[in-house]
Design an enzyme around this catalytic site. Structure first.
Site, mmCIF file in Angstrom:
data_model
loop_
_atom_site.group_PDB
_atom_site.id
_atom_site.type_symbol
_atom_site.label_atom_id
_atom_site.label_comp_id
_atom_site.label_asym_id
_atom_site.label_seq_id
_atom_site.Cartn_x
_atom_site.Cartn_y
_atom_site.Cartn_z
ATOM 1 N N ARG A 57 0.856 -1.176 0.000
ATOM 2 C CA ARG A 57 0.000 0.000 0.000
ATOM 3 C C ARG A 57 0.897 1.232 0.000
ATOM 4 N NH1 ARG A 57 -3.422 -2.881 -1.417
ATOM 5 N NH2 ARG A 57 -5.531 -3.194 -0.578
ATOM 6 N N GLU A 61 -4.248 7.651 -5.204
ATOM 7 C CA GLU A 61 -4.511 6.903 -6.432
ATOM 8 C C GLU A 61 -5.824 7.355 -7.052
ATOM 9 O OE1 GLU A 61 -4.254 2.702 -5.614
ATOM 10 O OE2 GLU A 61 -2.186 2.829 -4.938
ATOM 11 N N HIS A 71 -1.501 0.347 -10.018
ATOM 12 C CA HIS A 71 -2.071 -0.610 -9.060
ATOM 13 C C HIS A 71 -2.630 -1.830 -9.800
ATOM 14 C CE1 HIS A 71 -3.865 -0.841 -4.757
ATOM 15 N NE2 HIS A 71 -3.545 -2.051 -5.196
#
Length: 338
Positions: free
Chosen positions: A242, A271, A290
């Site tokens: 993360r 993000e 991601h």
């Protein structure tokens, strides 16, 4: 004959196939949202207020929203991580939370190793040079990368994914493996020759440091300026965990100053990554959006597991993957007593 009234109501958000929605619809009334934003948030909350189950990817949920959902029994997230969900509030309400580990382990480990290869061999930087017409002569030392094989790989967090990355490194590339974990991992040590280290010692020794820990209060900024300063100036940092596990400004400074050589990042504090982030302009950084589990096969398997978790919990079976399984067991015990 009129259709039999269905016992449950389910709200579904994103990432479900037609077959999966049909499976849910066979036993419940389903309100499906392709996405939830300001334009349909009120409709989503109306549906949630009647729902017994909530399923989806990137679920947005907080304690205030839970207060508007008195019937909610199960939240099934199509992800392994659940730091975006209010676990404490779910526990207090007795709402079961299910996630989807295991099925994405190998795919996410593939992503980590892709970032390792890309950072060590400067693949994105050099591919862009060719695309932009910059390859006009034989390459010289200024374009050379760094070997992956035989380099020391440090795994910060040797859970399922960390172990899968370690297997790739040790068995595929002959890499000595160091790892951090709350307890020893005999299988890794026996089969891969891995050695357990405290974090600071791992940072001192590793040529490549790969972050694979869950995000929580203990891991917030686990890799900060102090940790980065311990790394070799020739080392690379890989983060598939993360974004908030790493102090992003400190990482940017270490990359700029030569404190470390390179970084491969699939996760970020914000993000999508803002286009004006310094990380987007650095040749020694590989950034991906991601994509750890982003293959057709894996996302389908994750969604199916989330469906199975949700339906199993609603009908009273112990879920396959429960984050707070004691909530389910307490509820089941209460039902038996009544």
């Amino acid at each position: 004959m009129a259709e039999q009234t269905k016992k449950w109501r389910i709200v579904a958000v994103r990432r479900l196939s037609e077959a999966q929605l049909e499976a849910l619809s066979e036993v419940a009334e389903v309100d499906y949202f392709e996405d939830v934003d300001e334009s349909n948030h009120a409709d989503f909350m109306t549906a949630l207020s009647k729902a017994h189950g909530l399923i989806g990817g990137k679920l947005e949920l907080n304690e205030a929203m839970l207060a508007e959902a008195p019937a909610l029994q199960v939240v099934s997230t199509i992800s392994v991580g659940y730091d975006h969900l209010p676990l404490g509030a779910l526990n207090r309400r007795g709402i079961l939370l299910c996630n989807t580990p295991d099925v994405l382990t190998e795919t996410t480990a593939d992503t980590a190793f892709a970032l390792i290869m890309a950072t060590q061999r400067r693949l994105v930087e050099l591919a862009n040079m060719v695309r932009e017409g910059g390859w006009r002569a034989h390459i010289g030392a200024e374009h050379f990368g760094v070997d992956v094989h035989s380099k020391t790989l440090g795994i910060v967090g040797a859970g399922r994914i960390g172990a899968a990355i370690a297997r790739r490194g040790a068995l595929g590339f002959g890499m000595p493996i160091l790892y951090t974990a709350s307890s020893s991992k005999p299988a890794l040590e026996q089969h891969l020759g891995a050695q357990r280290r405290e974090l600071n010692d791992l940072l001192d020794e590793a040529d490549i440091v790969c972050i694979s820990v869950p995000y929580n209060d203990d891991t917030h900024h686990l890799i900060d300026a102090h940790a980065l300063a311990r790394m070799k100036p020739t080392a690379a940092l890989i983060n598939i965990a993360r974004g908030k596990v790493v102090d992003e400004p400190a990482l940017i400074e270490a990359l700029r100053s030569g404190g470390i050589r390179a970084a491969g990042l699939d996760v970020f504090v914000e993000e999508p990554l803002p286009s004006n982030s310094p990380l987007t302009a650095m040749d020694n950084v590989v950034t991906t959006p991601h994509i750890g589990s982003a293959t057709h096969e894996t996302r389908e398997a994750m969604a199916q597991l989330a469906v199975d978790n949700l339906l199993g919990a609603l009908i009273g079976c112990e879920p396959i993957n429960a984050v707070n399984v004691n909530v389910w067991r307490r509820s089941a015990s209460d039902d038996k007593e009544t």
